[in-house]
Design an enzyme around this catalytic site. Structure first.
Site, PDB file in Angstrom:
ATOM      1  N   HIS A 161      -8.741   0.148  -2.405  1.00  0.00           N
ATOM      2  CA  HIS A 161      -8.494   0.123  -0.951  1.00  0.00           C
ATOM      3  C   HIS A 161      -9.703  -0.363  -0.158  1.00  0.00           C
ATOM      4  O   HIS A 161      -9.585  -0.605   1.054  1.00  0.00           O
ATOM      5  CB  HIS A 161      -8.095   1.513  -0.441  1.00  0.00           C
ATOM      6  CG  HIS A 161      -6.799   2.007  -0.999  1.00  0.00           C
ATOM      7  ND1 HIS A 161      -5.614   1.319  -0.847  1.00  0.00           N
ATOM      8  CD2 HIS A 161      -6.487   3.120  -1.720  1.00  0.00           C
ATOM      9  CE1 HIS A 161      -4.644   1.976  -1.459  1.00  0.00           C
ATOM     10  NE2 HIS A 161      -5.144   3.076  -1.999  1.00  0.00           N
ATOM     11  N   HIS A 197      -0.259   2.721  -4.806  1.00  0.00           N
ATOM     12  CA  HIS A 197      -0.513   2.220  -3.452  1.00  0.00           C
ATOM     13  C   HIS A 197      -0.935   0.747  -3.495  1.00  0.00           C
ATOM     14  O   HIS A 197      -1.602   0.319  -4.437  1.00  0.00           O
ATOM     15  CB  HIS A 197      -1.639   3.020  -2.790  1.00  0.00           C
ATOM     16  CG  HIS A 197      -1.384   4.492  -2.713  1.00  0.00           C
ATOM     17  ND1 HIS A 197      -1.860   5.381  -3.666  1.00  0.00           N
ATOM     18  CD2 HIS A 197      -0.707   5.228  -1.805  1.00  0.00           C
ATOM     19  CE1 HIS A 197      -1.484   6.612  -3.335  1.00  0.00           C
ATOM     20  NE2 HIS A 197      -0.779   6.554  -2.220  1.00  0.00           N
TER      21      HIS A 197
HETATM   22  C1  SP5 Z   1      -6.928   5.134  -4.840  1.00  0.00           C
HETATM   23  C2  SP5 Z   1      -5.731   5.773  -4.207  1.00  0.00           C
HETATM   24  O1  SP5 Z   1      -4.741   6.046  -4.887  1.00  0.00           O
HETATM   25  N1  SP5 Z   1      -5.818   6.112  -2.916  1.00  0.00           N
HETATM   26  C3  SP5 Z   1      -4.728   6.689  -2.243  1.00  0.00           C
HETATM   27  C4  SP5 Z   1      -5.042   7.156  -0.874  1.00  0.00           C
HETATM   28  C5  SP5 Z   1      -3.797   7.626  -0.214  1.00  0.00           C
HETATM   29  N2  SP5 Z   1      -4.028   8.435   0.917  1.00  0.00           N
HETATM   30  C6  SP5 Z   1      -2.813   8.640   1.640  1.00  0.00           C
HETATM   31  C7  SP5 Z   1      -2.689  10.023   2.117  1.00  0.00           C
HETATM   32  C8  SP5 Z   1      -1.323  10.192   2.713  1.00  0.00           C
HETATM   33  C9  SP5 Z   1      -1.066  11.623   2.954  1.00  0.00           C
HETATM   34  N3  SP5 Z   1       0.321  11.889   2.959  1.00  0.00           N
HETATM   35  C10 SP5 Z   1       0.602  13.125   2.342  1.00  0.00           C
HETATM   36  C11 SP5 Z   1       2.023  13.312   2.016  1.00  0.00           C
HETATM   37  C12 SP5 Z   1       2.088  14.259   0.849  1.00  0.00           C
HETATM   38  N4  SP5 Z   1       3.425  14.518   0.467  1.00  0.00           N
HETATM   39 ZN    ZN Z   2      -3.025   5.133  -5.347  1.00  0.00          ZN
END
Ligand code: SP5
Ligand code: ZN
Length: 340
Positions: A161, A197
């Protein structure tokens, strides 16, 4: 298989991140992830754990903006010097929007300029850990140039990211991108990102280039982080047009439909005929991942590994996400076992 790993990641251990709505939750991208993987690799017998070589800043500066790296380096001491009420982590409280903002001087201003979201918490050891992590990726790249068929960079923090001048999604330095750029001096490189992601940082870094093909298979940004990147119509720009591909997936994607998508991505890699492959290996595609919504099983992950290995390319596998710690070891060994 050579596994490049440094204990330095332990210095990056933020106590929390902020979820949707500002909920403080324990940091999902935590040191225990590495312990689970090391344990599982230890039981396999084919993994040779090796300290990374120190590559210095040049290969990192070839990808990342100097001012951004300076920000990462000095953020923590500047934060403490500012006498914050709660110094547990550095996070910004404002975010730079679309209008080409000028780089501010204040620490919190630079935080909002250089950080994309509220998961990229900076603590005292973050920069040092990020440097050790990228050295794992560079060491793995060096090893495949030296003749290894495939090597594993057990990177923490992850990287995909992080863009040329920003952090986000637990990522600070883009390990896979730095390794891919370093390898591109030797020949054409393909980066295949299978983290749940979108690999927005990698996409961004190589968007104008035709000497590094980038492909990301991920949850559709219409419903999933990082929201602003990863649609199928983002194809690269300038001479890079046609050299980036996104494969957005819907919720509930199972093994069979994931593998169909993977086959399409692999066809593009075969057509490009790269000399080297870098895999951004996130295990958050797993059905029981706390951040995931797709339904890939451990057997599915093994089959993904088998198919990617069948490309027969010298391959760097770089660790990205994966937050079901209990399953992380068996998922990684299932995947890597196909390359050994
Ligand atoms: C490297 C990697 O996989 N980074 C991922 C970062 C994602 N962060 C997003 C957080 C979104 C939070 N939503 C929470 C919902 C839980 N059900
Ligand atoms: Zn991820």
């Amino acid at each position: 298989m050579k596994v490049f790993y440094s204990e330095t990641h332990r210095k990056h251990d933020p106590p929390f991140e902020l979820f949707d709505g500002g909920l403080r939750v324990p940091y999902l991208e935590n040191p225990d992830r590495m312990d689970r993987i090391l344990n599982a690799l230890g039981n396999e017998g084919w993994a040779e754990i090796i300290e990374p070589t120190e590559f210095g800043l040049d290969p990192i500066r070839a990808v990342h903006d100097k001012d951004y790296l300076d920000f990462l380096a000095s953020c923590w001491t500047e934060w403490l010097d500012s006498n914050p009420k709660d110094s547990s982590v550095f996070l910004p409280a404002t975010f730079a929007l679309r209008h080409q903002p000028q780089r501010p001087n204040s620490l919190l201003g630079r935080g909002g300029y250089y950080i994309m979201d509220l998961s990229a918490c900076i603590v005292e050891g973050t920069y040092e850990a990020a440097l050790a992590s990228v050295n794992c990726a560079l060491s793995a790249a060096q090893s495949i140039v030296d003749g290894q068929r495939s090597s594993f960079a057990l990177c923490r923090p992850p990287g995909h990211h992080a863009g040329a001048d920003y952090a986000g999604g637990y990522c600070f330095i883009n390990n896979a991108a730095v390794a891919a750029n370093w390898l591109s001096a030797q020949g054409k490189v393909a980066v295949l990102d299978i983290d749940y992601h979108c690999g927005n940082g990698t996409q961004d870094i190589f968007y104008n280039r035709d000497d590094v093909l980038t492909i990301s298979i991920h949850a559709d940004p219409d419903f999933e982080y990082p929201s602003y990147f990863g649609h199928a119509n983002e194809r690269g720009e300038g001479r890079g047009f046609g050299f980036h591909h996104n494969f957005p997936l819907s919720k509930g994607t199972d093994d069979d439909s994931y593998l169909e998508t993977l086959d399409r991505a692999m066809e593009l890699i075969r057509g490009y005929a790269p000399g080297y492959l870098v895999v951004s290996a996130g295990m958050d595609i797993y059905a029981d991942d706390p951040l995931g919504t797709i339904k890939v099983t451990t057997d599915g992950i093994r089959e993904i590994g088998k198919r990617i290995a069948s490309l027969g390319l010298p391959t760097v596998i770089a660790m990205e996400g994966g937050y079901n710690n209990e399953a992380l070891g068996r998922n990684i060994t299932a995947f890597l076992g196909e390359f050994k």
